[in-house]
Design a protein around this motif. Structure first.
Motif, PDB file in Angstrom:
ATOM      1  N   GLU A 194      80.831 -42.982  31.646  1.00  0.00           N
ATOM      2  CA  GLU A 194      80.945 -44.168  32.496  1.00  0.00           C
ATOM      3  C   GLU A 194      79.611 -44.920  32.574  1.00  0.00           C
ATOM      4  O   GLU A 194      79.580 -46.150  32.517  1.00  0.00           O
ATOM      5  CB  GLU A 194      81.435 -43.771  33.882  1.00  0.00           C
ATOM      6  N   LEU A 240      79.072 -46.745  29.329  1.00  0.00           N
ATOM      7  CA  LEU A 240      79.961 -47.908  29.258  1.00  0.00           C
ATOM      8  C   LEU A 240      79.406 -49.068  30.083  1.00  0.00           C
ATOM      9  O   LEU A 240      79.403 -50.215  29.627  1.00  0.00           O
ATOM     10  CB  LEU A 240      81.367 -47.527  29.742  1.00  0.00           C
ATOM     11  N   LEU A 268      84.815 -45.525  24.265  1.00  0.00           N
ATOM     12  CA  LEU A 268      84.373 -44.921  25.526  1.00  0.00           C
ATOM     13  C   LEU A 268      85.428 -45.083  26.612  1.00  0.00           C
ATOM     14  O   LEU A 268      85.706 -44.140  27.359  1.00  0.00           O
ATOM     15  CB  LEU A 268      83.056 -45.554  25.985  1.00  0.00           C
ATOM     16  N   GLU A 269      86.012 -46.269  26.706  1.00  0.00           N
ATOM     17  CA  GLU A 269      87.058 -46.513  27.705  1.00  0.00           C
ATOM     18  C   GLU A 269      88.236 -45.576  27.475  1.00  0.00           C
ATOM     19  O   GLU A 269      88.782 -45.013  28.428  1.00  0.00           O
ATOM     20  CB  GLU A 269      87.511 -47.980  27.658  1.00  0.00           C
ATOM     21  N   GLN A 270      88.615 -45.393  26.203  1.00  0.00           N
ATOM     22  CA  GLN A 270      89.717 -44.482  25.887  1.00  0.00           C
ATOM     23  C   GLN A 270      89.359 -43.043  26.242  1.00  0.00           C
ATOM     24  O   GLN A 270      90.191 -42.301  26.771  1.00  0.00           O
ATOM     25  CB  GLN A 270      90.083 -44.578  24.396  1.00  0.00           C
ATOM     26  N   GLN A 278      82.611 -49.540  22.927  1.00  0.00           N
ATOM     27  CA  GLN A 278      83.079 -49.719  24.311  1.00  0.00           C
ATOM     28  C   GLN A 278      84.542 -49.293  24.439  1.00  0.00           C
ATOM     29  O   GLN A 278      84.904 -48.576  25.374  1.00  0.00           O
ATOM     30  CB  GLN A 278      82.956 -51.196  24.730  1.00  0.00           C
ATOM     31  N   GLN A 279      85.351 -49.727  23.488  1.00  0.00           N
ATOM     32  CA  GLN A 279      86.778 -49.368  23.536  1.00  0.00           C
ATOM     33  C   GLN A 279      86.964 -47.860  23.413  1.00  0.00           C
ATOM     34  O   GLN A 279      87.777 -47.273  24.128  1.00  0.00           O
ATOM     35  CB  GLN A 279      87.540 -50.089  22.410  1.00  0.00           C
ATOM     36  N   ILE A 331      87.229 -42.017  28.550  1.00  0.00           N
ATOM     37  CA  ILE A 331      87.220 -41.897  30.020  1.00  0.00           C
ATOM     38  C   ILE A 331      88.652 -41.771  30.534  1.00  0.00           C
ATOM     39  O   ILE A 331      88.950 -40.932  31.387  1.00  0.00           O
ATOM     40  CB  ILE A 331      86.490 -43.104  30.659  1.00  0.00           C
ATOM     41  N   GLU A 332      89.543 -42.590  29.985  1.00  0.00           N
ATOM     42  CA  GLU A 332      90.948 -42.549  30.408  1.00  0.00           C
ATOM     43  C   GLU A 332      91.567 -41.198  30.051  1.00  0.00           C
ATOM     44  O   GLU A 332      92.273 -40.597  30.852  1.00  0.00           O
ATOM     45  CB  GLU A 332      91.704 -43.703  29.718  1.00  0.00           C
ATOM     46  N   LYS A 347      82.228 -37.027  31.958  1.00  0.00           N
ATOM     47  CA  LYS A 347      82.876 -38.305  32.264  1.00  0.00           C
ATOM     48  C   LYS A 347      81.881 -39.285  32.883  1.00  0.00           C
ATOM     49  O   LYS A 347      81.866 -40.458  32.527  1.00  0.00           O
ATOM     50  CB  LYS A 347      84.069 -38.077  33.187  1.00  0.00           C
ATOM     51  N   LYS A 349      78.387 -52.777  28.716  1.00  0.00           N
ATOM     52  CA  LYS A 349      78.997 -53.999  29.237  1.00  0.00           C
ATOM     53  C   LYS A 349      77.940 -54.966  29.770  1.00  0.00           C
ATOM     54  O   LYS A 349      78.114 -56.178  29.684  1.00  0.00           O
ATOM     55  CB  LYS A 349      80.028 -53.667  30.317  1.00  0.00           C
TER      56      LYS A 349
END
Length: 165
Positions: free
Chosen positions: A19, A22, A110-112, A107-108, A114-115, A15, A26
């Motif tokens: 992060e 990501l 990776l965000e998913q 990015q999206q 991580i969530e 994780k 960004k």
């Protein structure tokens, strides 16, 4: 299920890698690059329109007898080469713009990920397996046991290796 716990723990440790990746993505602001590419694309579209109009005018001039057949063929060939060059440049810009969009999609994703990692324990087993398959290629499990009838020997240590995608 010690193997399952071990795998989930190793996955959770990833994780922080997600992060960090990501944050790097960004920081990499692509809006300036996108604006530049869109401006170039617009300029190329105008050039293409100009060359297309020139080609039409050459045909009209030939039909009206204003230029010879040899001149028409020569000028037409030159113009077609310019049209092809502009189309190649436009294709390159299209690819570059797609690559910028892919960064947004990464990015999206990776965000998913991580969530999903933060709620791994509450996922249904099938959903959890599907998620884990997105970045685990193989899990190697061995008991390191040797077939032996001596029951007084210590139990060998289990080894687990994860092959990441």
């Amino acid at each position: 299920m010690p193997v399952e716990k071990y795998v989930l723990q190793k996955v959770k440790e990833r994780k922080t890698d997600f992060e960090k990746a990501l944050v790097k993505m960004k920081i990499m602001d692509t809006s300036e690059e996108e604006t530049k590419l869109l401006t170039q694309k617009e300029s190329l579209e105008k050039q293409l329109e100009k060359f297309d109009n020139r080609q039409k005018n050459l045909k009209i001039m030939r039909m009206d007898g204003e230029i010879t057949k040899i001149d028409f063929l020569e000028l037409s060939k030159e113009n077609e080469e310019k049209i092809n060059q502009v189309k190649q440049q436009m294709e390159l810009i299209k690819i570059q713009l797609e690559n910028l969009n892919n960064t947004d999609e990464q990015q999206q994703r990776l965000e998913q990920s991580i969530e999903t990692l933060s709620r791994l324990e509450i996922l249904e087993p099938q959903e959890c397996n599907t998620f884990l398959k997105t970045f685990i290629k193989k899990i190697w499990f061995s008991t390191n046991a040797i077939t032996n009838y001596n029951t007084k020997k210590d139990t060998p240590e289990v080894t687990i290796e994860i092959e990441w995608l």
